[in-house]
Design a protein around this motif. Structure first.
Motif, short mmCIF file in Angstrom:
data_model
loop_
_atom_site.label_atom_id
_atom_site.label_comp_id
_atom_site.label_asym_id
_atom_site.label_seq_id
_atom_site.Cartn_x
_atom_site.Cartn_y
_atom_site.Cartn_z
N MET D 1 0.84 -1.20 0.00
CA MET D 1 0.00 0.00 0.00
C MET D 1 0.87 1.24 0.00
SD MET D 1 -2.81 1.05 2.86
CE MET D 1 -4.02 -0.17 2.42
N ASP D 2 0.69 2.12 -0.99
CA ASP D 2 1.49 3.30 -0.83
C ASP D 2 0.76 4.29 0.01
OD1 ASP D 2 1.41 5.65 -3.62
OD2 ASP D 2 -0.21 4.49 -2.79
N ILE D 3 0.78 4.03 1.29
CA ILE D 3 0.39 5.13 2.13
C ILE D 3 1.72 5.83 2.24
CG2 ILE D 3 -0.59 5.79 4.28
CD1 ILE D 3 -2.51 3.64 3.90
N THR D 4 2.09 6.41 1.14
CA THR D 4 3.44 6.97 1.05
C THR D 4 3.48 8.35 1.63
OG1 THR D 4 2.84 7.48 -1.18
CG2 THR D 4 4.40 5.72 -0.90
N TRP D 5 2.32 8.90 1.99
CA TRP D 5 2.39 10.22 2.56
C TRP D 5 2.93 10.11 3.96
CZ3 TRP D 5 -2.31 7.81 1.83
CH2 TRP D 5 -3.09 7.60 2.96
N GLY D 6 3.36 11.23 4.48
CA GLY D 6 3.99 11.21 5.78
C GLY D 6 5.48 11.13 5.61
N ALA D 7 6.18 11.36 6.69
CA ALA D 7 7.63 11.44 6.65
C ALA D 7 8.21 10.11 6.23
CB ALA D 7 8.13 11.82 8.02
N GLY D 8 9.21 10.17 5.41
CA GLY D 8 9.92 8.96 5.03
C GLY D 8 10.73 8.44 6.20
N ALA D 9 11.20 7.22 6.06
CA ALA D 9 12.01 6.65 7.14
C ALA D 9 13.30 7.44 7.28
CB ALA D 9 12.31 5.19 6.82
N ALA D 10 13.72 7.61 8.51
CA ALA D 10 14.97 8.32 8.74
C ALA D 10 16.13 7.43 8.30
CB ALA D 10 15.09 8.65 10.22
N ILE D 14 23.43 6.73 11.59
CA ILE D 14 23.61 8.01 12.27
C ILE D 14 25.10 8.35 12.32
CG2 ILE D 14 23.39 9.14 14.50
CD1 ILE D 14 20.85 7.17 14.76
N GLN D 304 23.97 -0.37 13.31
CA GLN D 304 22.90 0.59 13.01
C GLN D 304 21.93 0.09 11.96
OE1 GLN D 304 24.40 4.90 13.17
NE2 GLN D 304 26.26 3.76 12.72
#
Lengths: 186, 748, 186, 307
Positions: D1-10, D14, D304
């Protein structure tokens, strides 16, 4: 009694609409491309036509045993008088040790300041004025509860007394103040 | 010396941007300006207004610091909104301060579509438009001018131009949106002002609408509230939407929803589960409906819809059990099929079989001032807005190009205020029934919204004049002759807006800050000034918008201060008013039909289409190797209007093509693959999203992506422009059909 | 540099970097003479400027030629060099940021406000240059120095390379000249 | 499902390669200093070239490493705040002091060795390598306090080499980094691994710097011992954590970089070298150094990328 601010997230009510994501951005002047909170979709799981998906609001979990505070070399990450984990940006040098320590990926280096940044429960801009965090007041699905868990009359305390809630990644013993109710979504 | 004089004259004179303030300079010049800036106190205020990131006008509270909008919240004074506003509403400042907005009126200098413009003064722009319109009017008649807009407060000003010219061809965007619902309601209840009381319903069946992605804050909140109180929700949708995830998902075969609804009626009659009393007292024509659904058995419907017979029977029984606090949602989206309005009628008929009218948790007629006036006990709460009187407009010399209102044809049912906007491009290209030579567009983007993008572009090329007023250089603006910059909703005041529900409610959009770009103007001012330039000043008899608001409020006795302090007005002390909540047999005196009954059989529909009650029409299904292409909304964007807003673009910059996992496996497609989506005439590239959440015979993408204006820097060319693939095909009542496109998909 | 010349130069650049106007377009040759006289730069810059004047004789032709460059460079959609300082100095890339506010207060502290009938954002390149012209005209050299240091030069350092890189006739050359005059480079 | 809205994965990484190289260089510095100072302290007539190489290498490596660290900070110019805001509960805060002192001592030691070389070079005039080195050693003896610096420095070198392991292992929420010694809860594993690797790579780098000289057999033997220990430690690590850490892109880094290039090949070459070519250090030592870098990169990234 000292305050213990806590948040309860009822995942079945979260629509993934990202109102909180954007509200937070403007409330806290978060630089573009960076987020203090986000609500990614978890799933979909299952096979057609028996499919499930839910959204999990993620942000700083306001741990009471916060790994980030423990590792911070400059005491920039600290507990404030109300027990919240906050960052003193004057002390922070941006070493990212806290970011490696945070199991919730809640922190980032603010590209405007170069210092670590994360959710503060809107402490300065709202909590101290008696308002709830920006994400809570703008939540379209009404999924977010917020208050003082030490006050048995508060919404969060009453909710937690009557519902089964969980904390994320309990195995690390971080004792988060953000509680998730997964009922009806998993 | 001469040069010096010229420069000074040019820049210190009328052309300069700065002005010396008397008495200030000397006193403070010695200050360190940086320190002075830091020490200055911050001025803060909250301006109550209404949002325009979509068309719902949700009440908002705009926080302004030092003349700058810093945050937008929902207006906490409105209990239906509770201080809540969606992601788009929250993004307002990102639009307001976007350097990519249009800043000045512009006139095309290069080829149409070349993107070459020069900036001009408003006066030059008005003169240019007026001259061109006059020329079209003289050569082809006033009817050769078409006007289209979204629906909004600007319409009254915008459409005055067309009306004054004598054009009948004024269109809203409804034909590309939920016009079928409006017609369904009009023909059944005599009015489209019928709302549902979602918050108190106990059982909710949703047919294709998606409250949780096409967000209407008050309604979405009401549905969410109902769900949290244990309401059961069943969602008919070929795609697993967010709404479906919160209820029971029934992946119905596309274009067969009516079969499902008719089978529900069949079960309700067969098992005598419907509200006979209600039907008898308030409706006409039930017997004809009963005859129509007699053979529409669950077994038959299971075959049609792909939903099992047991499920259909169960849903019917569950609806009946919860009646009258159960409802079937009437749908609020683009239309599935040519006769979609009959589906909407059928839905309302089954609702009436549940007796859910004018009771909590059911449907109700909007209690605006005009309606309340008819109820003696409630008349005191009715404060009707004053009309702003204008002289009568000239009568158009010809009928509309889309046949709207023509008796004896299905278009008889099309609302005159909406029309069939998809007809415009066809008429421009064919010249039939008569030529359209000028097109005025306000805050609407036909290139991306009227099916078949290429056809619209071809039509635009044949025009003598295309004027677009927008905040961004939209795909249509980019191809226009004149581009007019409207200021955003945060920079303008507009007339009082009626937002009544179970009680009357007025909301006022109030200017929060000065226009960021000084040469952008509110619609009322643009069209008043343009009208005056064209000699139509008499149709704009008010001085400005404040004068307009005064005239609206004058007879009501409501003070403008109420809006400054709260942002909205509702009558104090009035409780939500359902006609039948206390007395199930209370007469429905408010009904606006001629028969004063709910018209299950509608004479008007009979006259127009020959089908006075809904009749089932089977539509083609995708063949071997084909998929039905469907589209829908996403929670972080509005139609085609917000994809370039920085924050929203960041949240979702691209769409993908959802394809069922099994179907994808057959084609060797994996998530992330680049696909060619072919609709025969056109092809489009897209990225695959392999999912379990869609029917195997259907593919889906979110609407509004893949924009083609290069000056929408962020949104340009990102994702799939479904509008290119969907043909400009009009249904019986002029509705655009968006779910009957079959595509083939292959790896690129 | 004497007072009059400085004022003239600031005015000339203000004229060029504001929206194209008939009077400025008409007198373009004179501006070029002024620059040639006061600013040392490569012959190529001046010859390109003069070439433009020859190719587009004064009048509507020249105005439209300027518009053709000005709009994509500064004004609409995919602008190559937004002419507002906030866009560069406030990092979030939007107009009317802190920089605009500070500049506006600077104007105010020296007795200048923005015209209400022809309002422009305070941190537009043309406005800042016009402000300096007025200061130079009245001999407020301290203020000129202070404004240049804290506002104009940081802005020029960000925007001029973009204008030069656009290689658009007139604007690129004007940026080149402004850079060598104000930033001491060529 | 492209609930692609919202912030992408960080970005999960690090601490990237800058930090990995910094950890590696800190190891080299510690190991090199230990090689030089222990030679200086315990080996009468120790190999002057080895002392010089290690003494010079240590400060260079640690300063370059610190440079990378500072460059990686979100606010590089505020690095000094690390010294004035102390959190004794934070390994990094303690590490700052250990490394700072080590840096000073290594510079001082390098200066002392350098001056003695200068003294030495005045004494001898191209009479041959032996004379040169003897003279240098003598000169060294003449400078008072160098022994003390060598001794203190050795302690802090040990601290520095171990610290890099503690830095990662203290992240208790990172299951890979905080792996314990099998069977001994509370004793982190990485400090041991990093110490051995530091000694091994530091020694190898020192020998590379010393170039060909007289009998280096003793160093080579030590190196073989270190490599063997490291092989054992890596084997323990492999056996005690989940296999996922050795998968994906990192599999190549681990098996090729860490195991083959860093351990097996140098071990074989060293064994061969000890018996045949007493002075040949280049191939084996280079591989050890590359392997040390691969190890740091592997540990930093694996911890990581797979949580």
């Amino acid at each position: 009694m000292a305050k213990h601010y806590a948040m309860v997230i009822q995942l079945k009510k979260c629509l993934g609409c990202q109102a909180c994501t954007v509200a937070c951005k403007f409330e806290n002047k978060v630089p573009d491309g960076q987020y203090r909170t986000k609500s990614p979709a978890i799933g979909p799981s299952g096979t057609y036509p028996n499919v499930k998906v839910f959204f999990e609001k993620q942000a700083c979990q306001m741990c009471q045993d916060a790994p980030c505070v423990k590792v911070c070399p400059t005491t920039a990450s600290h507990y404030n008088k109300d027990g919240l984990v906050l960052i003193d940006s004057h002390k922070c040098v941006g070493c990212k040790y806290c970011m490696t320590a945070c199991p919730y990926d809640a922190r980032f280096i603010n590209k405007n300041t170069g210092t670590a940044d994360k959710c503060t429960f809107c402490y300065d801009t709202r909590l101290t004025k008696g308002e709830k965090p920006a994400c809570v007041t703008t939540c379209v699905g009404g999924a977010l509860l917020f208050g003082d868990a030490n006050d048995p009359q508060s919404e969060v305390a009453r909710y937690m007394a009557t519902h089964r809630t969980e904390v994320r990644k309990a195995q690390f013993g971080t004792r988060p103040s953000v509680h998730y109710d997964y009922e009806g979504v998993k | 010396m001469q040069r010096r004089q010229f420069l000074k004259g040019a820049l210190y004179g009328t052309g300069g941007t700065l002005v010396a303030l008397s008495g200030l300079g000397a006193a403070t010049a010695a200050l360190n300006p940086r320190r002075a800036a830091a020490a200055a106190p911050v001025s803060r205020k909250t301006v109550y207004s209404s949002c325009e990131m979509c068309r719902n006008q949700c009440p908002i509270a705009v926080k302004v610091e030092n003349g700058k909008v810093v945050k937008i919240d929902g207006n906490p004074n409105d209990s239906a909104f509770g201080g809540v506003i969606c992601a788009r509403g929250n993004s307002g400042p990102s639009l307001l301060y976007d350097p990519e907005r249009i800043k000045k009126p512009m006139i095309r200098t290069g080829e149409r579509g070349s993107g070459k413009f020069k900036e001009v003064s408003w006066d030059e722009a008005y003169t240019y438009i007026a001259q061109k319109l006059k020329a079209v009017q003289e050569q082809y008649g006033g009817e050769a001018v078409a006007q289209t807009s979204h629906i909004g407060p600007y319409d009254v000003f915008f459409q005055t131009i067309g009306k004054a010219i004598g054009s009948p061809n004024l269109f809203s965007h409804e034909a590309t949106c939920p016009m079928a619902r409006i017609i369904g309601l009009n023909t059944t209840f005599g009015t489209a002002a019928i709302n549902a009381d979602y918050a108190n319903t106990k059982y909710l069946l949703v047919v294709g609408r998606n409250f949780f992605e096409g967000i209407h804050v008050a309604q979405t909140r009401a549905v969410a509230k109902a769900l949290s109180q244990g309401t059961k929700m069943v969602v008919l949708d070929p795609r697993f939407s967010v709404l479906a995830a919160k209820g029971e998902w029934l992946p119905v075969k596309g274009a067969t929803d009516l079969a499902f609804i008719m089978a529900l009626a069949n079960v309700l009659i067969d098992e005598k589960l419907y509200d006979e009393e209600f039907i008898k007292q308030y409706t006409v024509g039930f017997d004809k409906w009963a005859a129509q659904v007699q053979d529409k058995t669950p077994a038959w419907a299971a075959e049609e819809t792909g939903i099992s017979q047991d499920t259909i029977i169960r849903v019917a029984r569950e609806l009946a059990q919860a009646k009258p606090h159960s409802l079937i949602e009437y749908g609020w989206r683009t239309t599935f099929t040519a006769d979609d309005f009959q589906l909407r009628r059928a839905i309302m008929i089954v609702n009436m079989m549940l007796g859910n009218f004018e009771v909590p948790g059911g449907y109700y007629q909007v209690k605006d001032a005009g309606t309340l006036k008819k109820v003696p006990a409630m008349a005191a709460y009715a404060k009707k807005l004053g009309p702003v009187k204008v002289p009568p407009f000239p009568k158009p010399k010809k009928g509309r190009i889309d046949g709207t209102g023509e008796k004896g044809t299905p278009r008889q049912l099309t609302p005159i205020a909406d029309g069939a906007v998809g007809q415009i491009t066809e008429t421009i290209l064919t010249g039939k029934p008569y030529p359209i030579k000028a097109w005025l567009v306000h805050r609407f983007n036909p290139v991306m919204s009227i099916g078949d993008t290429e056809k619209t572009l071809a039509a635009i090329k044949k025009l003598d004049l295309l004027v677009t007023c927008d905040v961004y250089m939209s795909d249509t603006a980019y191809n226009s002759d004149v581009v007019l910059p409207e200021c955003t909703y945060l920079e303008r005041t507009e007339q009082v807006f009626d937002m009544s529900g179970l009680t009357p409610k007025y909301v006022l959009r109030q200017q929060a800050v000065d226009p960021v770009y000084a040469d952008t103007k509110p619609a009322w001012q643009i069209y008043k000034e343009l009208g005056e330039k064209m000699g139509y000043g008499q149709y704009f008899p008010y001085k400005d918008i404040d004068d307009y608001v005064e005239r609206q409020l004058a007879p009501t006795g409501i003070s403008r201060k109420v809006f400054a302090e709260k942002g909205l007005w509702t009558p104090a002390g009035m409780k939500p008013f359902y006609v039948r909540s206390g007395d199930a047999k209370a007469p429905l005196t408010l009904l606006a039909t001629k028969s004063k009954k709910i018209e299950i059989f509608s004479d008007a529909v009979q006259e127009a289409t020959g089908a006075g009650v809904p009749v089932y029409v089977p539509y083609p299904q995708p063949g071997e190797g084909e998929f039905r292409l469907i589209e829908g909304k996403v929670a972080v964007h509005t139609n085609v209007g917000t994809h370039n807003v920085p924050v929203l673009h960041e949240l979702m910059s691209e769409n993908t093509l959802w394809i069922n996992a099994q179907s994808a496996a057959k084609l060797g497609i994996k998530t992330g693959d680049t696909l060619i989506i072919s609709a025969g005439k056109y092809e489009h590239k897209g990225t695959a999203n392999v999912t379990e959440g869609i029917r195997p015979d259907t593919v889906f993408c979110y609407h509004g992506f893949g924009q083609i204006s290069p000056q929408l820097t962020r949104a340009f060319g990102k994702g799939i422009n479904d509008n290119k693939l969907i043909p400009d095909q009009l249904g019986s009542v002029g509705n655009s059909i968006t779910s009957m496109t079959f595509v083939k998909v292959r790896k690129a | 540099m004497e007072q009059e010349t400085a004022e003239e130069l600031y005015l000339s650049f203000a004229g060029i970097f504001q929206r194209p106007r008939p009077d400025i377009a008409r007198h373009l040759e004179e501006l070029i003479d002024l620059w040639a006289q006061e600013i040392s730069s490569s012959e190529k810059v001046f010859s390109e400027l003069r070439e433009f004047c020859r190719a587009f004789p004064a009048g509507e032709v020249r105005e439209n030629a300027l518009w053709k460059e000005y709009i994509p460079l500064f004004e609409t959609g995919r602008v190559e060099a937004p002419p507002y300082a906030s866009v560069y100095l406030d990092r979030d890339g939007l107009v009317l940021g802190c920089e605009a506010e500070e500049v506006r207060k600077f104007y105010l502290s020296l007795g200048y406000g923005l015209r209400s009938d022809q309002r422009e954002l305070p941190d537009h390149l043309g406005v800042e240059l016009e402000f300096l012209a007025r200061l130079a005209g009245r001999g407020s050299w301290d203020a000129v120095g202070s404004f240049r240091k804290s506002h104009l030069r940081p802005f020029l350092r960000a925007i001029l390379p973009k204008i030069r890189a656009s290689e658009r006739p007139v604007y690129s050359q004007a940026a080149e000249l402004l850079a060598s005059w104000q930033l001491g480079q060529c | 499902m492209d609930i692609t809205w919202g912030a992408g994965a960080a970005n999960p990484v690090i601490w990237g390669w800058l930090i990995a190289v910094y950890l590696f260089l800190a190891g080299i510095a510690g190991g090199a200093f230990l090689t030089a100072s222990l030679t200086d302290l315990f080996k009468k007539n120790g190999q002057a070239r080895v002392i010089r190489s290690g003494a010079f290498l240590a400060p260079v490596a640690i300063i370059v490493g610190l440079g990378l660290l500072v460059f990686d900070l979100g606010r590089p110019l505020s690095f000094w705040k690390l010294i004035f805001n102390v959190n004794f509960g934070s390994v990094m805060s303690i590490g700052v002091f250990i490394i700072s002192i080590f840096t000073v001592l290594s510079l001082l030691y390098a200066y002392l060795v350098w001056t003695s070389v200068k003294v030495g070079s005045k004494v001898q005039v191209r009479v041959g390598r032996a004379a040169n080195e003897t003279a240098a050693t003598k000169a060294a003896g003449t400078v008072g306090g160098r022994g003390i610096v060598a001794f203190l420095g050795a302690l802090f070198a040990l601290g520095t080499a171990t610290y890099t392991g503690f830095l990662l292992s203290a992240v208790s929420t990172n299951v890979f980094w905080s792996t314990h010694l099998p069977g001994i809860a509370g004793v982190p594993f990485l400090p041991f691994l990093f110490l051995v690797s530091a000694l091994s790579t530091g020694l190898a780098a020192t020998l590379l710097g010393a170039g060909t000289c007289d009998d280096l057999t003793v160093y080579k033997k030590i190196d073989i011992v270190l490599i063997v220990i490291e092989i054992l430690l890596v084997a323990v690590l492999y056996a005690s954590v989940r296999a996922v850490f050795f998968s994906g892109n990192l599999a190549a880094l681990f098996w090729l970089g860490v195991v083959m290039i860093g351990l097996i090949l140098p071990l074989l070459l060293s064994l061969y070298g000890v018996s045949r070519h007493k002075n040949l250090v280049l191939p084996s030592c280079s591989l050890v150094v590359i392997g040390g870098l691969a190890l740091r990169c592997f540990v930093v990234y694996a911890g990581q990328l797979f949580k």
